[in-house]
Design an enzyme around this catalytic site. Structure first.
Site, PDB file in Angstrom:
ATOM      1  N   GLU A  23       0.497  -1.331   0.261  1.00  0.00           N
ATOM      2  CA  GLU A  23       0.110  -0.165   0.232  1.00  0.00           C
ATOM      3  C   GLU A  23       0.672   1.516   0.301  1.00  0.00           C
ATOM      4  OE1 GLU A  23      -2.885  -0.460  -0.767  1.00  0.00           O
ATOM      5  OE2 GLU A  23      -3.787  -2.089  -0.084  1.00  0.00           O
ATOM      6  N   THR A  76      -1.170   1.040 -10.088  1.00  0.00           N
ATOM      7  CA  THR A  76      -2.160   0.252 -10.161  1.00  0.00           C
ATOM      8  C   THR A  76      -3.118   1.165  -9.802  1.00  0.00           C
ATOM      9  OG1 THR A  76      -3.511  -2.049  -9.464  1.00  0.00           O
ATOM     10  CG2 THR A  76      -1.425  -0.705  -8.545  1.00  0.00           C
ATOM     11  N   ASP A 102      -3.991  -9.431  -8.905  1.00  0.00           N
ATOM     12  CA  ASP A 102      -3.739  -8.308  -9.638  1.00  0.00           C
ATOM     13  C   ASP A 102      -2.537  -7.775 -10.661  1.00  0.00           C
ATOM     14  OD1 ASP A 102      -4.025  -7.043  -7.197  1.00  0.00           O
ATOM     15  OD2 ASP A 102      -6.129  -6.724  -7.381  1.00  0.00           O
TER      16      ASP A 102
END
EC number: 3.2.1.-
Length: 587
Positions: free
Chosen positions: A189, A578, A325
């Site tokens: 993150e 992303t 992903d």
């Protein structure tokens, strides 16, 4: 004076468009413009006096940490490829006046919604990680470094909100990356939201304070590689990392965590000229590269990997959604950012995309018979792969990934898959009464992707196997295991890519339908909130008092870019990470 109704209408439209351009006169054009329209934007921005910010250095200098485990064998940034790179974006022609009127009106509505949310963040959650959009409170969950603020910097710039950008920049200059509200820092993150947000805003604005803060944070992330085998930890023990004595690599982590450091660390090396960031993550990607064809599903990696054991091949569960992903997403994007100069990213891209086409992608059986595709999951049992036709909203990025790779690698079949995958997620949005797609759904897959007639008896048979099925679900859906919509961007992300790549206006219309449904269903007094159940259209919809930073950083940015002029964040000039942070491709 006599004016015909047609002329009056044309004058009204022209005034509307000129007003919109005046409102957006500071939209980003970071390079010297080539035509008069761009010249006005560029000159107006350049003429604005820039504030001088006192860059407050973090209380701890991460660049001074003496590593107990020095990284060996530094990998330099690759040189330039001499092979010309294919263009990605459609070559847009002149726009009809009536189309411009609609597009600009929609763009302004997206911008106004962003502004309303931003004002609430300033009022109730300034310098906090997240806004609580129902109660008007705030929350820190990403180390307390103002996640929403940093994540939104480039959106402010792109939307031409210069005063708000300058105010946010002043706050960024004061962030202390030497202190954290939590004892451990999530490297994934921190990388995608904070480091990505700082570098993208720097690429767009060239404000030096952003580069200084990006380097401070990059050095913190780099400290996560101070391990016996040079592999990164998943969570950085803040206190231990400061000592330099070395960190303990976790036994097992989701594959996306170490696999999503590549784009950001590469861009940081590019803009600083320091190869250490690229070198550190290159060893991780070399591990993935070497193991790609040795997994239980050759071409793809399992959901869980071990950086401690340097094992990325064991495991029998595979997905295109959460846990994996962005690992897959970054393969063609790394190929683009490095302009084809590192061959392994093209090889990994082709190998994975072919495996995804073979195993993960399925055609769902739907009453309309639409030729759409959806991403599923794979479980390997006794060496045999079995498709689980469950789709996460997170996996809706796959359409954009296939489309981008199709252009970069000159594969029309990839692009065709990208269009059908994007339309699959749009179909899911339109199928539910709220116009929003749930977090997790199941459908019935057809064995033959070329022939998939609706068979209600088969659907009834399959839904009986699913205890989660409910009578109110639309035909074709066997479950909505997680009925929430939490302001996610992945579906509009793919719609944005398909519009910019194909130039088809139908994708703008689909985006508008999605935006209208989301705006109406998630709005609160203060901002927009996650919805607990989008499968039942009983308004007001039940909501959760939470707004992820990606709502402003990604979702509204992608909606805006669908309706902006296509030279704003051109896909031939930028690679988006992303978290939708645009990194400039080196010229």
């Amino acid at each position: 004076m006599f004016v015909t109704s047609g002329l009056r209408r044309d004058l009204t439209v022209a005034v509307l468009i000129l007003f919109a351009f005046w409102q957006l006169r500071y939209v980003v054009y970071p390079e010297p413009p080539t035509h008069m329209g761009r010249l006005k934007h560029w000159m107006n921005d350049a003429a604005r006096p820039r504030r001088r910010y006192k860059n407050v250095k973090s209380s701890f200098d991460w660049s001074k940490v003496e590593f107990a485990h020095r990284l060996r064998g530094q990998v330099p940034l690759p040189g330039r490829s001499r092979t010309p790179r294919p263009t990605v974006q459609h070559q847009f022609g002149p726009e009809k006046l009536e189309d411009a009127e609609i597009r600009v009106g929609r763009m302004m509505e997206v911008r106004e919604l962003f502004q309303a949310n931003w004002e609430s963040y300033r009022k109730f959650a300034w310098k906090k990680d997240a806004l609580l959009p129902i109660s008007g409170g705030s929350k820190d969950q990403f180390s307390g470094w103002a996640a929403t603020l940093v994540d939104s910097l480039d959106t402010l710039w792109i939307m031409g909100l210069r005063d708000e950008f300058e105010e946010a920049l002043e706050a960024v200059a004061e962030i202390d990356f030497g202190n954290s509200t939590s004892p451990s820092v999530n490297i994934f993150e921190t990388n995608i939201r904070y480091l990505g947000g700082l570098m993208a805003a720097y690429d767009l604005s060239q404000r030096n304070v952003l580069l200084k803060k990006a380097v401070e944070l990059g050095d913190l992330i780099y400290a996560g590689f101070n391990t016996p085998n040079g592999m990164p930890v998943d969570f950085i023990d803040f206190a231990a990392a400061k000592t330099g004595k070395g960190l303990v690599v976790e036994d097992r982590v989701v594959a996306a965590s170490p696999g999503t450091l590549s784009l950001e660390m590469t861009r940081l090396s590019q803009i600083t000229g320091d190869p250490k960031y690229y070198s550190a993550m290159s060893k991780v990607m070399e591990l993935f590269y070497e193991g790609q064809n040795r997994t239980q599903l050759p071409g793809a990696w399992p959901m869980w990997v071990s950086m401690k054991d340097q094992d990325v091949v064991s495991g029998t569960a595979f997905t295109l959604g959460g846990c994996e992903d962005s690992l897959f997403e970054y393969l063609p994007k790394m190929h683009q950012l490095l302009k084809g100069s590192e061959e392994k990213y093209e090889i990994m891209s082709r190998t994975f995309l072919d495996a995804a086409d073979r195993y993960f992608i399925f055609r769902p059986m739907v009453p309309s018979g639409e030729d759409i595709l959806m991403p599923g999951n794979i479980n390997v049992v006794n060496g045999k792969p079995y498709l689980d036709p469950e789709t996460e909203h997170l996996a809706c990025f796959v359409g954009g990934m296939f489309g981008l790779a199709g252009k970069l690698l000159n594969r029309t079949d990839y692009l065709e898959n990208g269009i059908k995958l994007t339309n699959g997620c749009v179909y899911a949005y339109r199928s539910f009464p709220t116009g929003m797609m749930p977090e997790r759904i199941d459908m019935v897959y057809c064995d033959d992707r070329t022939h998939c007639p609706w068979q209600e008896v088969l659907w009834e048979h399959e839904r009986k196997k699913r205890p989660e099925w409910k009578p109110h679900l639309p035909l074709g859906f066997t479950t909505a295991k997680d009925p929430r919509y939490i302001l996610r961007p992945e579906a509009i992300e793919s719609v944005f890519y398909m519009y910019r790549i194909t130039g088809k206006k139908e994708f703008q219309d689909k985006a508008w339908d999605m935006f209208t449904a989301i705006r109406n269903g998630t709005r609160t007094e203060h901002a927009n909130a996650a919805v607990l159940d989008v499968t039942v259209g009983q308004y007001p919809l039940p909501k959760e008092d939470y707004m992820e930073s990606f709502w402003l950083a990604e979702t509204l940015k992608y909606f805006y870019l669908v309706f902006s002029t296509p030279d704003v964040i051109s896909l031939d000039e930028y690679v988006l990470n992303t978290e939708a942070h645009p990194f400039r491709i080196p010229v």
